[in-house]
Design a protein around this motif. Structure first.
Motif, PDB file in Angstrom:
ATOM      1  N   ARG A 140      -3.201  -1.256  -5.319  1.00  0.00           N
ATOM      2  CA  ARG A 140      -2.625  -1.366  -5.819  1.00  0.00           C
ATOM      3  C   ARG A 140      -1.314  -0.310  -6.696  1.00  0.00           C
ATOM      4  NH1 ARG A 140      -4.886  -4.187 -10.071  1.00  0.00           N
ATOM      5  NH2 ARG A 140      -5.689  -5.747  -7.962  1.00  0.00           N
ATOM      6  N   HIS A 141      -1.192   0.827  -6.746  1.00  0.00           N
ATOM      7  CA  HIS A 141      -0.547   1.604  -6.099  1.00  0.00           C
ATOM      8  C   HIS A 141       0.914   1.151  -5.577  1.00  0.00           C
ATOM      9  CE1 HIS A 141      -3.141   3.509  -4.089  1.00  0.00           C
ATOM     10  NE2 HIS A 141      -2.109   4.263  -3.710  1.00  0.00           N
ATOM     11  N   ILE A 142       0.367   1.329  -4.458  1.00  0.00           N
ATOM     12  CA  ILE A 142       1.601   0.924  -3.838  1.00  0.00           C
ATOM     13  C   ILE A 142       1.731  -0.534  -4.067  1.00  0.00           C
ATOM     14  CG2 ILE A 142       2.444  -0.077  -0.933  1.00  0.00           C
ATOM     15  CD1 ILE A 142       0.037   2.037  -0.323  1.00  0.00           C
ATOM     16  N   THR A 143       1.401  -1.514  -4.224  1.00  0.00           N
ATOM     17  CA  THR A 143       2.370  -2.782  -4.774  1.00  0.00           C
ATOM     18  C   THR A 143       3.411  -2.416  -5.864  1.00  0.00           C
ATOM     19  OG1 THR A 143      -0.012  -4.142  -4.175  1.00  0.00           O
ATOM     20  CG2 THR A 143       0.817  -5.104  -5.576  1.00  0.00           C
ATOM     21  N   ASP A 144       1.660  -2.119  -6.469  1.00  0.00           N
ATOM     22  CA  ASP A 144       3.191  -1.876  -8.173  1.00  0.00           C
ATOM     23  C   ASP A 144       4.151  -1.066  -7.556  1.00  0.00           C
ATOM     24  OD1 ASP A 144       1.507  -4.064  -9.332  1.00  0.00           O
ATOM     25  OD2 ASP A 144       0.224  -2.683 -10.329  1.00  0.00           O
ATOM     26  N   GLY A 145       4.203  -0.664  -6.866  1.00  0.00           N
ATOM     27  CA  GLY A 145       5.597   0.481  -6.864  1.00  0.00           C
ATOM     28  C   GLY A 145       5.313   1.891  -7.176  1.00  0.00           C
ATOM     29  N   SER A 146       3.668   2.278  -8.156  1.00  0.00           N
ATOM     30  CA  SER A 146       3.408   3.621  -8.830  1.00  0.00           C
ATOM     31  C   SER A 146       2.721   4.679  -7.846  1.00  0.00           C
ATOM     32  CB  SER A 146       2.480   3.324  -9.472  1.00  0.00           C
ATOM     33  OG  SER A 146       1.994   2.952  -9.622  1.00  0.00           O
ATOM     34  N   MET A 171      -8.074   7.183  -8.100  1.00  0.00           N
ATOM     35  CA  MET A 171      -8.754   5.999  -7.973  1.00  0.00           C
ATOM     36  C   MET A 171      -8.152   4.235  -7.210  1.00  0.00           C
ATOM     37  SD  MET A 171      -9.217   2.900 -10.327  1.00  0.00           S
ATOM     38  CE  MET A 171      -8.049   3.208 -11.613  1.00  0.00           C
ATOM     39  N   ARG A 172      -8.720   3.347  -6.739  1.00  0.00           N
ATOM     40  CA  ARG A 172      -8.156   2.143  -6.659  1.00  0.00           C
ATOM     41  C   ARG A 172      -9.148   1.204  -7.166  1.00  0.00           C
ATOM     42  NH1 ARG A 172      -7.987   6.441  -3.198  1.00  0.00           N
ATOM     43  NH2 ARG A 172      -6.233   7.004  -2.034  1.00  0.00           N
ATOM     44  N   ASP A 214      -4.796  12.329 -15.330  1.00  0.00           N
ATOM     45  CA  ASP A 214      -4.542  13.934 -15.329  1.00  0.00           C
ATOM     46  C   ASP A 214      -3.002  13.925 -14.502  1.00  0.00           C
ATOM     47  OD1 ASP A 214      -6.492  14.902 -17.139  1.00  0.00           O
ATOM     48  OD2 ASP A 214      -7.840  14.230 -15.387  1.00  0.00           O
ATOM     49  N   PHE A 215      -2.727  12.744 -13.566  1.00  0.00           N
ATOM     50  CA  PHE A 215      -2.199  13.318 -12.126  1.00  0.00           C
ATOM     51  C   PHE A 215      -1.726  11.344 -12.030  1.00  0.00           C
ATOM     52  CE2 PHE A 215      -5.131  17.033 -11.846  1.00  0.00           C
ATOM     53  CZ  PHE A 215      -4.257  17.990 -12.185  1.00  0.00           C
ATOM     54  N   GLY A 216      -0.364  10.982 -11.533  1.00  0.00           N
ATOM     55  CA  GLY A 216      -0.075  10.379 -11.015  1.00  0.00           C
ATOM     56  C   GLY A 216       0.657   9.512 -12.294  1.00  0.00           C
ATOM     57  N   ASP A 217       0.265   7.805 -12.191  1.00  0.00           N
ATOM     58  CA  ASP A 217       1.000   6.893 -12.679  1.00  0.00           C
ATOM     59  C   ASP A 217      -0.653   5.691 -13.039  1.00  0.00           C
ATOM     60  OD1 ASP A 217       2.876   7.686 -12.975  1.00  0.00           O
ATOM     61  OD2 ASP A 217       3.440   6.743 -11.183  1.00  0.00           O
ATOM     62  N   ALA A 218      -0.987   5.371 -14.607  1.00  0.00           N
ATOM     63  CA  ALA A 218      -2.190   4.365 -14.348  1.00  0.00           C
ATOM     64  C   ALA A 218      -1.935   3.523 -13.441  1.00  0.00           C
ATOM     65  CB  ALA A 218      -2.329   4.140 -16.263  1.00  0.00           C
ATOM     66  N   VAL A 219      -2.505   2.393 -13.473  1.00  0.00           N
ATOM     67  CA  VAL A 219      -2.942   1.099 -12.660  1.00  0.00           C
ATOM     68  C   VAL A 219      -2.898  -0.109 -13.640  1.00  0.00           C
ATOM     69  CG1 VAL A 219      -1.275   1.971 -10.282  1.00  0.00           C
ATOM     70  CG2 VAL A 219      -4.492   1.841 -10.704  1.00  0.00           C
ATOM     71  N   ARG A 220      -2.922  -0.989 -12.903  1.00  0.00           N
ATOM     72  CA  ARG A 220      -3.734  -2.247 -13.205  1.00  0.00           C
ATOM     73  C   ARG A 220      -4.710  -2.358 -12.858  1.00  0.00           C
ATOM     74  NH1 ARG A 220      -2.008  -6.685 -11.283  1.00  0.00           N
ATOM     75  NH2 ARG A 220      -0.494  -5.441  -9.413  1.00  0.00           N
ATOM     76  N   ILE A 221      -5.918  -2.852 -13.980  1.00  0.00           N
ATOM     77  CA  ILE A 221      -6.946  -3.500 -13.636  1.00  0.00           C
ATOM     78  C   ILE A 221      -7.837  -4.234 -14.053  1.00  0.00           C
ATOM     79  CG2 ILE A 221      -9.526  -2.573 -13.424  1.00  0.00           C
ATOM     80  CD1 ILE A 221      -9.251   0.090 -14.271  1.00  0.00           C
ATOM     81  N   GLU A 222      -8.044  -5.781 -12.923  1.00  0.00           N
ATOM     82  CA  GLU A 222      -7.933  -6.705 -13.236  1.00  0.00           C
ATOM     83  C   GLU A 222      -9.325  -7.081 -13.415  1.00  0.00           C
ATOM     84  OE1 GLU A 222      -5.376  -8.491 -13.593  1.00  0.00           O
ATOM     85  OE2 GLU A 222      -3.462  -7.923 -12.172  1.00  0.00           O
ATOM     86  N   PRO A 223      -9.734  -8.527 -13.544  1.00  0.00           N
ATOM     87  CA  PRO A 223     -10.494  -9.246 -14.466  1.00  0.00           C
ATOM     88  C   PRO A 223     -11.275  -9.300 -12.813  1.00  0.00           C
ATOM     89  CG  PRO A 223      -9.084 -10.232 -15.860  1.00  0.00           C
ATOM     90  CD  PRO A 223      -7.938  -9.127 -14.567  1.00  0.00           C
TER      91      PRO A 223
END
Length: 268
Positions: A140-146, A171-172, A214-223
Motif C-alpha cells: 500500500r505505501h508504494i501504491t500510494d507513494g507514502s 505494518m502492511r 510513531d514513524f512514517g505515514d498512515a496508509v489506507r486499510i480497505e474492507p
C-alpha cells in the motif's frame, strides 16, 4: 557476511545510481527504489557502545538482523562498492543523549565528531516487498507513494549492556485471504526480518490507533484487509531513546541505505 564482490560485475547499477542521487541531495523514502536490490537500516555508534549494540542485535535478531559491521572509523561497507555511509542515505538522524537533535541529508559533520564510529547495517523488510508484489499482494505505501507506517509496541526487546527498549514494527494491510501467502513469502527472508510478528488486533501489541504511526505515514486499510506487522529496523532508534545513548547517527525511518546486493542473496 555477504559482500559486494560476490555479486557485482558492473560499476553502475540502479542501486549505485540511487546512492548518487542521495549524495547529490535528493530526499525521498526508498520503498520501491532500485527494485531487486537489498535495502538496509543503519545505526552508527562510538566504539565504546558498539559491543553493547552487537550484543543487543544478537539477542534480538528478528528486529535487528545484522548484514554488515564496519571497522571503527570507517565510512564504507562491503555491501556497496564506492559507497560513503556519511552521504549516501537520503536522510539521516543525529541523536544526542537519547534525543533527536537533527535531521540532515549529509551526516559528514556529525560523523567527524567521533573518530571511532562503528556502522551497523541491518536488514530491512523492503527487501521482501518485491516478491510480495510479484505475487499480486498490494504494497500500500508504494501504491500510494507514502512512507511505510511504523509503530512502537509494548513488546520489550531483550536488553544488552546499557541498551534496552521495545520493538518497533512496520505494518502492511493484507487481504485476509493472502495473509498466509505474505507470511510464507516474507518468511523466506529471515535475514531481513522474515515472517510477521503479529497479525490483526493492534491493541494487543500496544498500538492504540493505526492512523497515528510513531514513524512514517498512515496508509489506507480497505474492507477485508488485515493489518500485518513485521519487526522493524527502527527498533535500534527506540533503544537509543530509551537508553539515553550519548551519540548516534541513524537513517531517518523509511529512508534506507541501498546496497549492491540482490534481494535473492537473502532468500532461503
Amino acid at each position: 557476511m555477504i559482500s559486494h564482490e560476490q555479486f557485482s560485475h558492473v560499476d553502475t547499477t540502479p542501486a549505485s545510481q540511487a546512492r548518487e542521487r542521495y549524495r547529490a541531495g535528493l530526499i525521498e523514502p526508498t520503498a520501491g527504489v532500485a527494485r531487486g536490490f537489498t535495502q538496509a537500516n543503519m545505526i552508527v555508534l562510538p566504539r565504546d557502545w558498539a559491543f553493547d549494540f552487537l550484543l543487543y542485535a544478537q539477542r534480538n535478531p528478528k528486529a535487528c538482523p545484522v548484514l554488515d559491521v564496519s571497522d571503527a572509523g570507517s565510512h564504507t561497507t562491503a555491501l556497496a562498492k564506492g559507497a560513503d555511509l556519511r552521504r549516501d542515505v537520503p536522510l539521516y538522524r543525529i541523536w544526542r543523549d537519547g534525543r533527536l537533535a537533527e535531521e540532515t541529508p549529509d551526516a559528514s559533520s556529525a560523523w567527524a565528531e567521533h573518530p571511532d564510529l562503528v556502522s551497523f547495517l541491518i536488514g530491512c523488510s523492503f527487501t521482501f516487498e518485491t516478491p510480495m508484489s510479484e505475487a499480486g499482494i498490494d504494497i500500500r505505501h508504494i501504491t500510494d507513494g507514502s512512507n511505510v507506517p511504523m509503530y512502537l509496541t509494548n513488546k520489550p526487546c531483550r536488553p544488552a549492556g546499557r541498551l534496552h527498549g521495545n520493538m518497533v514494527v512496520s505494518m502492511r494491510p493484507i487481504p485476509a485471504d493472502r495473509v498466509a501467502d505474505a507470511a510464507t513469502i516474507s518468511g523466506r527472508f529471515p535475514s531481513v526480518h522474515g515472517s510477521p510478528v503479529h497479525v490483526g488486533a493492534p491493541e494487543a501489541i500496544g498500538i492504540a490507533d493505526l492512523s497515528k504511526p510513531d514513524f512514517g505515514d498512515a496508509v489506507r486499510i480497505e474492507p477485508g484487509e488485515v493489518p500485518v506487522f513485521w519487526a522493524c529496523g527502527v527498533t535500534p532508534q527506540a533503544a537509543v531513546m530509551a537508553s539515553g545513548v550519548p551519540f548516534a547517527i541513524t537513517h531517518a525511518p523509511g529512508h534506507m541505505f541501498i546496497t549492491d546486493i540482490p534481494d535473492s542473496a537473502y532468500h532461503v
